[in-house]
Scaffold this active site. Structure first.
Site, mmCIF file in Angstrom:
data_model
loop_
_atom_site.group_PDB
_atom_site.id
_atom_site.type_symbol
_atom_site.label_atom_id
_atom_site.label_comp_id
_atom_site.label_asym_id
_atom_site.label_seq_id
_atom_site.Cartn_x
_atom_site.Cartn_y
_atom_site.Cartn_z
ATOM 1 N N GLY A 50 2.370 40.614 -0.667
ATOM 2 C CA GLY A 50 2.562 39.419 -0.862
ATOM 3 C C GLY A 50 3.214 38.943 -2.213
ATOM 4 O O GLY A 50 2.483 38.578 -3.221
ATOM 5 N N GLN A 55 3.905 31.847 -7.661
ATOM 6 C CA GLN A 55 3.404 32.723 -8.380
ATOM 7 C C GLN A 55 4.890 32.729 -9.352
ATOM 8 O O GLN A 55 4.102 34.089 -10.273
ATOM 9 C CB GLN A 55 2.829 34.176 -7.631
ATOM 10 C CG GLN A 55 1.632 34.155 -6.722
ATOM 11 C CD GLN A 55 0.900 35.074 -6.405
ATOM 12 O OE1 GLN A 55 1.615 35.291 -5.248
ATOM 13 N NE2 GLN A 55 0.672 35.951 -6.747
ATOM 14 N N CYS A 97 -4.967 39.746 -6.547
ATOM 15 C CA CYS A 97 -3.693 39.482 -6.113
ATOM 16 C C CYS A 97 -2.709 39.264 -7.776
ATOM 17 O O CYS A 97 -3.686 40.177 -9.141
ATOM 18 C CB CYS A 97 -4.086 37.787 -6.455
ATOM 19 S SG CYS A 97 -3.035 36.902 -7.137
ATOM 20 N N LEU A 98 -1.683 39.461 -7.489
ATOM 21 C CA LEU A 98 -1.189 39.724 -9.086
ATOM 22 C C LEU A 98 -0.578 38.824 -9.767
ATOM 23 O O LEU A 98 -0.509 38.984 -11.290
ATOM 24 C CB LEU A 98 0.615 39.933 -8.534
ATOM 25 C CG LEU A 98 1.025 40.830 -7.000
ATOM 26 C CD1 LEU A 98 2.800 41.029 -7.444
ATOM 27 C CD2 LEU A 98 1.160 42.088 -8.140
ATOM 28 N N HIS A 139 -4.103 34.392 2.568
ATOM 29 C CA HIS A 139 -4.646 34.493 0.492
ATOM 30 C C HIS A 139 -2.641 33.620 0.087
ATOM 31 O O HIS A 139 -2.570 33.181 -0.639
ATOM 32 C CB HIS A 139 -4.685 35.771 0.085
ATOM 33 C CG HIS A 139 -3.959 35.777 -1.166
ATOM 34 N ND1 HIS A 139 -5.030 37.323 -1.973
ATOM 35 C CD2 HIS A 139 -2.914 36.124 -2.148
ATOM 36 C CE1 HIS A 139 -4.561 37.231 -3.101
ATOM 37 N NE2 HIS A 139 -3.346 36.951 -3.419
ATOM 38 N N GLU A 140 -1.754 34.202 0.921
ATOM 39 C CA GLU A 140 -0.543 33.211 0.155
ATOM 40 C C GLU A 140 -0.724 32.411 0.631
ATOM 41 O O GLU A 140 0.091 31.424 -0.438
ATOM 42 C CB GLU A 140 0.821 34.355 0.750
ATOM 43 C CG GLU A 140 0.500 35.849 0.272
ATOM 44 C CD GLU A 140 0.123 36.297 -0.607
ATOM 45 O OE1 GLU A 140 1.491 34.940 -1.931
ATOM 46 O OE2 GLU A 140 -0.006 37.174 -1.247
ATOM 47 N N HIS A 143 -2.525 30.150 -1.695
ATOM 48 C CA HIS A 143 -1.495 30.346 -3.353
ATOM 49 C C HIS A 143 -0.654 28.304 -2.760
ATOM 50 O O HIS A 143 -0.644 28.388 -4.090
ATOM 51 C CB HIS A 143 -0.314 30.938 -3.258
ATOM 52 C CG HIS A 143 -0.604 31.759 -3.928
ATOM 53 N ND1 HIS A 143 -1.842 32.096 -5.045
ATOM 54 C CD2 HIS A 143 -1.151 33.376 -3.694
ATOM 55 C CE1 HIS A 143 -1.843 32.814 -5.352
ATOM 56 N NE2 HIS A 143 -1.613 34.662 -4.611
HETATM 57 NI NI NI Z 1 -1.761 36.018 -4.967
#
Ligand code: NI
Length: 174
Positions: A50, A55, A97-98, A139-140, A143
């Site tokens: 995701g 991000q 998370c990235l 989660h997304e 963000h």
């Molecule tokens: Ni994330």
């Protein structure tokens, strides 16, 4: 996706862009289509399941996701201006998370959610999700409100991670 699709830079904690509340998208124009393609490509390249627009440094309410990121089974989901309507029960999942390098932790979230938003053509979409997809969507969408999964863990665990990250970043600079 075409030859102009490019991998974007993924911003990492503690970059301030990750704390911004992303803005609603008003027009799904060519710029948004390009952003969507680039985000999907960036997600697959990372690899991740995701990615939210903040991000990649674009504070717009847009997420992409795919729980089967392996080439054969790819089926990218896109949600514009997503909103969580309903959530029930709790599930604990090990999240990463990235944008949060070298860390994962257990987070408690809703086990089932109903999410609404728009697809890349502007059609309204309703998604009923459970387990990993429910976790991924929460989660997304977090963000987009400037919230990271580390905001959901204990302050002790968070401060230990911050300390370790500071050390890692300092060592990288040396
Ligand atoms: Ni994330």
């Amino acid at each position: 996706m075409n030859e102009d699709t490019k991998k974007m830079k993924i911003y990492t904690y503690p970059d301030p862009v990750l704390k911004l509340r992303a803005e609603e998208i008003q027009n799904i124009d060519g710029g948004i289509q390009t952003l969507i393609d680039n985000m999907i490509w960036t997600m697959y390249s990372a690899p991740g399941i995701g990615l939210a627009a903040n991000q990649v440094g674009e504070p717009s309410r847009l997420i992409v996701f795919d729980l089967s990121p392996k080439e054969e089974g790819r089926n990218p989901g896109v949600l514009i201006n997503p909103e969580i309507l309903l959530g029930e029960d709790q599930v604990v999942w090990e999240e990463a998370c990235l944008s949060v390098i070298d860390f994962s932790a257990e987070v408690s979230r809703k086990a089932r959610v109903k999410v609404k938003g728009f697809d890349r053509h502007g059609n309204p979409v309703d998604i009923e999700a459970e387990d990993l997809l429910a976790v991924c969507l929460q989660h997304e969408i977090d963000h987009l409100d400037g919230i990271l999964f580390i905001d959901h863990i204990s302050s002790l665990k968070r401060s230990m991670y911050k300390k370790r990250l500071k050390k890692m970043l300092a060592e990288k600079e040396e």
